[in-house]
Scaffold this motif. Structure first.
Motif, PDB file in Angstrom:
ATOM      1  N   TYR A  76      21.870  35.052  17.861  1.00 13.97           N
ATOM      2  CA  TYR A  76      21.266  35.622  19.023  1.00 13.97           C
ATOM      3  C   TYR A  76      20.849  37.097  18.311  1.00 13.97           C
ATOM      4  O   TYR A  76      21.498  37.676  17.541  1.00 13.97           O
ATOM      5  CB  TYR A  76      22.555  36.277  19.745  1.00 13.97           C
ATOM      6  CG  TYR A  76      23.292  35.015  20.461  1.00 13.97           C
ATOM      7  CD1 TYR A  76      23.280  34.712  21.456  1.00 13.97           C
ATOM      8  CD2 TYR A  76      24.400  34.748  19.508  1.00 13.97           C
ATOM      9  CE1 TYR A  76      24.128  33.612  21.901  1.00 13.97           C
ATOM     10  CE2 TYR A  76      25.238  33.618  19.815  1.00 13.97           C
ATOM     11  CZ  TYR A  76      25.291  33.108  21.106  1.00 13.97           C
ATOM     12  OH  TYR A  76      26.117  32.306  21.438  1.00 13.97           O
ATOM     13  N   HIS A 103      30.632  26.236  17.892  1.00  8.97           N
ATOM     14  CA  HIS A 103      31.722  25.979  18.814  1.00  8.97           C
ATOM     15  C   HIS A 103      32.136  24.589  18.721  1.00  8.97           C
ATOM     16  O   HIS A 103      31.503  23.685  17.702  1.00  8.97           O
ATOM     17  CB  HIS A 103      31.412  26.247  20.231  1.00  8.97           C
ATOM     18  CG  HIS A 103      30.889  27.699  20.575  1.00  8.97           C
ATOM     19  ND1 HIS A 103      31.724  28.552  21.038  1.00  8.97           N
ATOM     20  CD2 HIS A 103      29.643  28.208  20.573  1.00  8.97           C
ATOM     21  CE1 HIS A 103      30.823  29.544  21.330  1.00  8.97           C
ATOM     22  NE2 HIS A 103      29.723  29.312  20.681  1.00  8.97           N
ATOM     23  N   ALA A 131      25.987  32.795  14.642  1.00  9.26           N
ATOM     24  CA  ALA A 131      27.321  32.305  15.271  1.00  9.26           C
ATOM     25  C   ALA A 131      27.508  31.026  14.812  1.00  9.26           C
ATOM     26  O   ALA A 131      26.874  29.837  14.049  1.00  9.26           O
ATOM     27  CB  ALA A 131      27.405  31.926  16.841  1.00  9.26           C
ATOM     28  N   GLU A 140      25.814  25.910  25.833  1.00  6.89           N
ATOM     29  CA  GLU A 140      25.596  27.264  26.465  1.00  6.89           C
ATOM     30  C   GLU A 140      24.418  27.287  26.974  1.00  6.89           C
ATOM     31  O   GLU A 140      23.563  26.501  27.079  1.00  6.89           O
ATOM     32  CB  GLU A 140      25.668  28.023  25.375  1.00  6.89           C
ATOM     33  CG  GLU A 140      26.853  28.593  24.496  1.00  6.89           C
ATOM     34  CD  GLU A 140      26.821  29.588  23.432  1.00  6.89           C
ATOM     35  OE1 GLU A 140      26.029  30.659  23.765  1.00  6.89           O
ATOM     36  OE2 GLU A 140      27.536  29.629  22.486  1.00  6.89           O
ATOM     37  N   HIS A 147      23.965  28.716  15.749  1.00  2.72           N
ATOM     38  CA  HIS A 147      22.994  29.025  16.497  1.00  2.72           C
ATOM     39  C   HIS A 147      23.113  30.842  16.424  1.00  2.72           C
ATOM     40  O   HIS A 147      24.084  31.308  15.747  1.00  2.72           O
ATOM     41  CB  HIS A 147      23.218  28.794  17.956  1.00  2.72           C
ATOM     42  CG  HIS A 147      24.526  28.820  18.531  1.00  2.72           C
ATOM     43  ND1 HIS A 147      25.769  28.268  18.182  1.00  2.72           N
ATOM     44  CD2 HIS A 147      25.024  30.134  19.458  1.00  2.72           C
ATOM     45  CE1 HIS A 147      26.699  28.611  18.736  1.00  2.72           C
ATOM     46  NE2 HIS A 147      26.465  29.621  19.459  1.00  2.72           N
TER      47      HIS A 147
HETATM   48 MN    MN Z   1      27.872  30.656  20.841  1.00  2.00          MN
END
Ligand code: MN
Length: 196
Positions: free
Chosen positions: A173, A131, A128, A137, A171
């Motif tokens: 996922y 942000h 990602a 998060e 980051h």
């Molecule tokens: Mn994120």
């Protein structure tokens, strides 16, 4: 054409008009090509969650603003300060992606966060974009096994595990297992308090 694509297209067009941004400028801010942005606005493209997240980031808006049409943001049972939402009803799969998104509580200024139920199908992996500064998060695994890339290291999280991390750095996922990984993600935005 899927309703979700039409809604995303209309929302993108409206937000871009509000900002007064050209397609050029929007492309620079979001990292999404002009051609792709045009296709999305015309409802001709099914953007992936990754693309939608890039667009949201460029505009400094939440993902839920893009994927939930205004009337659905108000959907659900509401009485005084009680709000009941159903992940089952809200789960979306943009672009038939291998990530499903349910915007449980879309972003509201009054609380400063948004909360998603996210499902990663087997094999899904996404790095990602960071942000905005100050965003954190909070991830809680509901079922399956999730790996999160935090501070350059993939960390395995099992059902019931929870992690909080600074999301203003890259980051990621991923789900390397055979079962879907389902988790809650609370994204907290730290906005500058306006001076009185
Ligand atoms: Mn994120």
């Amino acid at each position: 054409m899927q309703d979700i694509n039409r809604n995303i297209g209309q929302t993108l067009k409206r937000i871009r008009a509000e900002k007064g941004w050209s397609l050029d400028q929007t492309s620079k801010q979001t990292g999404v090509s002009k051609a792709m942005l045009g296709q999305i606005e015309r409802g001709e493209s099914s953007p992936t969650v990754a693309t939608l997240w890039k667009i949201a980031g460029g505009f400094h808006i939440s993902l839920s603003t893009l994927i939930e049409p205004a009337q659905e943001q108000e959907a659900g049972y509401q009485e005084a300060d009680i709000r009941i939402r159903s992940a089952e009803q809200l789960r979306r799969r943009p672009a038939q992606d291998s990530m499903l998104v349910a915007s449980l509580f879309p972003y509201e200024d009054s609380v400063g966060f948004e909360m998603y139920e996210l499902t990663l199908l087997p094999g899904y992996e996404r790095i990602a974009e960071p942000h905005e500064s100050g965003v954190t998060e909070h991830v809680v695994v509901l079922s399956g096994c999730l790996e999160l890339l935090v501070n350059g290291q993939w960390r395995e999280l099992k059902q019931g595990d929870a992690i909080r991390f600074a999301a203003d750095k890259p980051h990621g996922y991923r789900n390397l297992n055979e079962q879907p990984a389902v988790f809650h993600d609370v994204i907290h935005y730290q906005h500058q308090k306006s001076e009185c």
